[in-house]
Write a protein that holds these residues in place. Sequence first.
Motif, PDB file in Angstrom:
ATOM      1  N   CYS A 127       2.894  20.901  -9.978  1.00 50.72           N
ATOM      2  CA  CYS A 127       3.014  20.953 -11.850  1.00 50.72           C
ATOM      3  C   CYS A 127       2.539  19.333 -12.170  1.00 50.72           C
ATOM      4  CB  CYS A 127       4.095  21.111 -12.330  1.00 50.72           C
ATOM      5  SG  CYS A 127       4.982  22.958 -12.090  1.00 50.72           S
ATOM      6  N   VAL A 128       3.021  18.786 -11.715  1.00 49.68           N
ATOM      7  CA  VAL A 128       3.345  17.349 -11.640  1.00 49.68           C
ATOM      8  C   VAL A 128       1.732  16.162 -10.753  1.00 49.68           C
ATOM      9  CG1 VAL A 128       3.401  14.982 -13.005  1.00 49.68           C
ATOM     10  CG2 VAL A 128       5.009  17.125 -13.449  1.00 49.68           C
ATOM     11  N   PRO A 129       0.893  16.581 -10.378  1.00 49.92           N
ATOM     12  CA  PRO A 129       0.383  15.491  -9.826  1.00 49.92           C
ATOM     13  C   PRO A 129       0.428  14.410  -9.026  1.00 49.92           C
ATOM     14  CG  PRO A 129      -0.796  18.046 -10.181  1.00 49.92           C
ATOM     15  CD  PRO A 129       0.011  17.240 -11.534  1.00 49.92           C
ATOM     16  N   GLY A 130       0.531  13.512  -8.042  1.00 49.84           N
ATOM     17  CA  GLY A 130       0.436  12.313  -8.027  1.00 49.84           C
ATOM     18  C   GLY A 130      -0.505  11.296  -8.704  1.00 49.84           C
ATOM     19  N   PHE A 131      -1.496  12.380  -7.461  1.00 47.05           N
ATOM     20  CA  PHE A 131      -2.864  11.900  -7.958  1.00 47.05           C
ATOM     21  C   PHE A 131      -3.486  11.785  -9.138  1.00 47.05           C
ATOM     22  CE2 PHE A 131      -4.141  16.201  -7.554  1.00 47.05           C
ATOM     23  CZ  PHE A 131      -5.752  16.143  -7.988  1.00 47.05           C
ATOM     24  N   MET A 132      -2.946  13.149 -10.323  1.00 49.05           N
ATOM     25  CA  MET A 132      -3.729  12.702 -11.369  1.00 49.05           C
ATOM     26  C   MET A 132      -2.709  11.340 -12.260  1.00 49.05           C
ATOM     27  SD  MET A 132      -4.028  16.596 -12.442  1.00 49.05           S
ATOM     28  CE  MET A 132      -4.712  17.461 -11.003  1.00 49.05           C
ATOM     29  N   LEU A 133      -1.259  11.801 -11.566  1.00 46.79           N
ATOM     30  CA  LEU A 133      -0.605  10.979 -12.735  1.00 46.79           C
ATOM     31  C   LEU A 133      -0.570   9.357 -12.520  1.00 46.79           C
ATOM     32  CD1 LEU A 133       2.741  10.696 -14.207  1.00 46.79           C
ATOM     33  CD2 LEU A 133       3.983  11.069 -11.734  1.00 46.79           C
ATOM     34  N   GLU A 134      -1.414   8.849 -11.286  1.00 46.70           N
ATOM     35  CA  GLU A 134      -1.467   7.844 -10.957  1.00 46.70           C
ATOM     36  C   GLU A 134      -2.692   7.421 -12.070  1.00 46.70           C
ATOM     37  OE1 GLU A 134      -4.111   8.201  -7.011  1.00 46.70           O
ATOM     38  OE2 GLU A 134      -2.014   7.484  -7.667  1.00 46.70           O
ATOM     39  N   LYS A 135      -3.246   8.182 -12.649  1.00 44.42           N
ATOM     40  CA  LYS A 135      -4.529   7.416 -13.189  1.00 44.42           C
ATOM     41  C   LYS A 135      -4.247   7.873 -14.939  1.00 44.42           C
ATOM     42  CE  LYS A 135      -7.212  10.110 -10.583  1.00 44.42           C
ATOM     43  NZ  LYS A 135      -8.565  10.811 -10.611  1.00 44.42           N
ATOM     44  N   ILE A 136      -3.388   7.852 -15.405  1.00 41.32           N
ATOM     45  CA  ILE A 136      -2.178   7.724 -16.260  1.00 41.32           C
ATOM     46  C   ILE A 136      -1.554   6.702 -17.067  1.00 41.32           C
ATOM     47  CG2 ILE A 136      -0.843   8.605 -17.940  1.00 41.32           C
ATOM     48  CD1 ILE A 136      -0.801  11.731 -16.872  1.00 41.32           C
ATOM     49  N   GLU A 137      -2.115   5.981 -18.320  1.00 38.32           N
ATOM     50  CA  GLU A 137      -1.429   4.624 -17.884  1.00 38.32           C
ATOM     51  C   GLU A 137      -0.419   5.011 -19.580  1.00 38.32           C
ATOM     52  OE1 GLU A 137      -2.677   0.837 -21.579  1.00 38.32           O
ATOM     53  OE2 GLU A 137      -4.285   2.160 -19.953  1.00 38.32           O
ATOM     54  N   LEU A 138       0.767   4.895 -18.294  1.00 35.57           N
ATOM     55  CA  LEU A 138       2.211   5.128 -19.052  1.00 35.57           C
ATOM     56  C   LEU A 138       2.797   4.144 -19.349  1.00 35.57           C
ATOM     57  CD1 LEU A 138       3.205   7.797 -16.635  1.00 35.57           C
ATOM     58  CD2 LEU A 138       2.489   8.427 -18.451  1.00 35.57           C
ATOM     59  N   PRO A 139       3.786   4.415 -20.748  1.00 38.44           N
ATOM     60  CA  PRO A 139       4.983   3.018 -20.638  1.00 38.44           C
ATOM     61  C   PRO A 139       5.736   2.386 -20.190  1.00 38.44           C
ATOM     62  CG  PRO A 139       5.136   4.869 -22.886  1.00 38.44           C
ATOM     63  CD  PRO A 139       3.643   5.558 -21.223  1.00 38.44           C
ATOM     64  N   SER A 172       1.175  -1.165   0.429  1.00 40.77           N
ATOM     65  CA  SER A 172       0.077  -0.123  -0.143  1.00 40.77           C
ATOM     66  C   SER A 172       0.492   1.268   0.087  1.00 40.77           C
ATOM     67  CB  SER A 172      -0.602   0.058   1.067  1.00 40.77           C
ATOM     68  OG  SER A 172      -0.426   0.424   2.077  1.00 40.77           O
ATOM     69  N   TYR A 173       0.826   2.219  -0.918  1.00 39.76           N
ATOM     70  CA  TYR A 173       1.497   3.421  -0.797  1.00 39.76           C
ATOM     71  C   TYR A 173       0.608   4.807   0.712  1.00 39.76           C
ATOM     72  CZ  TYR A 173       3.111   8.157  -2.717  1.00 39.76           C
ATOM     73  OH  TYR A 173       3.555   9.082  -3.453  1.00 39.76           O
ATOM     74  N   THR A 174       1.482   5.085   0.871  1.00 41.27           N
ATOM     75  CA  THR A 174       0.726   6.466   2.264  1.00 41.27           C
ATOM     76  C   THR A 174       1.708   7.196   1.685  1.00 41.27           C
ATOM     77  OG1 THR A 174       1.586   4.345   3.775  1.00 41.27           O
ATOM     78  CG2 THR A 174       1.507   7.292   4.005  1.00 41.27           C
ATOM     79  N   LYS A 175       0.914   8.422   1.130  1.00 40.86           N
ATOM     80  CA  LYS A 175       0.637   9.717   0.423  1.00 40.86           C
ATOM     81  C   LYS A 175       1.783  10.587   1.763  1.00 40.86           C
ATOM     82  CE  LYS A 175      -2.988   9.451  -2.496  1.00 40.86           C
ATOM     83  NZ  LYS A 175      -4.002   9.705  -2.840  1.00 40.86           N
ATOM     84  N   THR A 176       2.756  11.685   0.989  1.00 43.25           N
ATOM     85  CA  THR A 176       3.592  12.068   2.229  1.00 43.25           C
ATOM     86  C   THR A 176       2.209  13.846   2.469  1.00 43.25           C
ATOM     87  OG1 THR A 176       4.108  13.917  -0.075  1.00 43.25           O
ATOM     88  CG2 THR A 176       5.522  11.933   0.414  1.00 43.25           C
ATOM     89  N   HIS A 177       3.011  14.298   3.246  1.00 43.96           N
ATOM     90  CA  HIS A 177       2.009  15.376   4.110  1.00 43.96           C
ATOM     91  C   HIS A 177       1.544  15.935   2.731  1.00 43.96           C
ATOM     92  CE1 HIS A 177       0.654  13.860   7.933  1.00 43.96           C
ATOM     93  NE2 HIS A 177       3.081  14.405   7.950  1.00 43.96           N
ATOM     94  N   LEU A 178       3.351  16.605   1.941  1.00 46.58           N
ATOM     95  CA  LEU A 178       2.808  17.652   0.653  1.00 46.58           C
ATOM     96  C   LEU A 178       1.754  16.891  -0.393  1.00 46.58           C
ATOM     97  CD1 LEU A 178       3.772  20.264  -0.430  1.00 46.58           C
ATOM     98  CD2 LEU A 178       5.598  19.090  -1.486  1.00 46.58           C
ATOM     99  N   GLU A 179       1.928  15.751  -0.674  1.00 47.08           N
ATOM    100  CA  GLU A 179       1.411  14.848  -1.543  1.00 47.08           C
ATOM    101  C   GLU A 179      -0.890  15.518  -1.210  1.00 47.08           C
ATOM    102  OE1 GLU A 179       2.881  11.238  -3.455  1.00 47.08           O
ATOM    103  OE2 GLU A 179       3.339  11.139  -1.500  1.00 47.08           O
ATOM    104  N   GLU A 180      -1.469  15.330  -0.339  1.00 48.30           N
ATOM    105  CA  GLU A 180      -2.346  15.529   0.421  1.00 48.30           C
ATOM    106  C   GLU A 180      -2.655  16.366   0.419  1.00 48.30           C
ATOM    107  OE1 GLU A 180      -2.410  13.785   4.289  1.00 48.30           O
ATOM    108  OE2 GLU A 180      -2.714  11.765   3.601  1.00 48.30           O
TER     109      GLU A 180
END
Length: 156
Positions: A110-122, A2-10
């Motif tokens: 600029c590149v929020p993790g919660f958005m990045l995780e939804k993108i299918e990347l190669p 499981s991934y725990t977000k940092t305070h900054l990510e939250e």
Amino acid sequence: MSYTKTHLEEFVEALYRNMNIEHPEQIDMELISRRLGILIDYIDTPSKSVYDAGFVMILINKQVPLPVQWQEFAHELAHILRHAGNQTLLPDGLRMMQEWQAEHFAAYFCVPGFMLEKIELPSSLQEAIPIISEKFNVMPWFAAARFNQWFHRYFF
């Protein structure tokens, strides 16, 4: 695992969600500044933030490419949201710490993790970088650094 977000990510995720921004296509510097009550102006000198007695403004260097303007906006936004006082009056060590914090915030903003995780990347980093750079309107080097940071936190 499981991934725990940092305070900054939250913090960044809550900030975006409070502005009703959920997807990279919705990220817009002018929209964000309006929703946060921050004025933007474009200047011929290095970017900086100005705030005093309720007046908040980010001055963006108009001579740099748009992705750099966005990255500088996020850096200056960090100073407004997370720091207080006049940085020029601080001891060098504290000023350097605030600059590091602002750069760190800019990466997450600029590149929020919660958005990045939804993108299918190669699977290849070299193929992922241009996609992230374009989707989030950041420079390729910035996209690579943020993806590496996110990937290592998310998968290791």
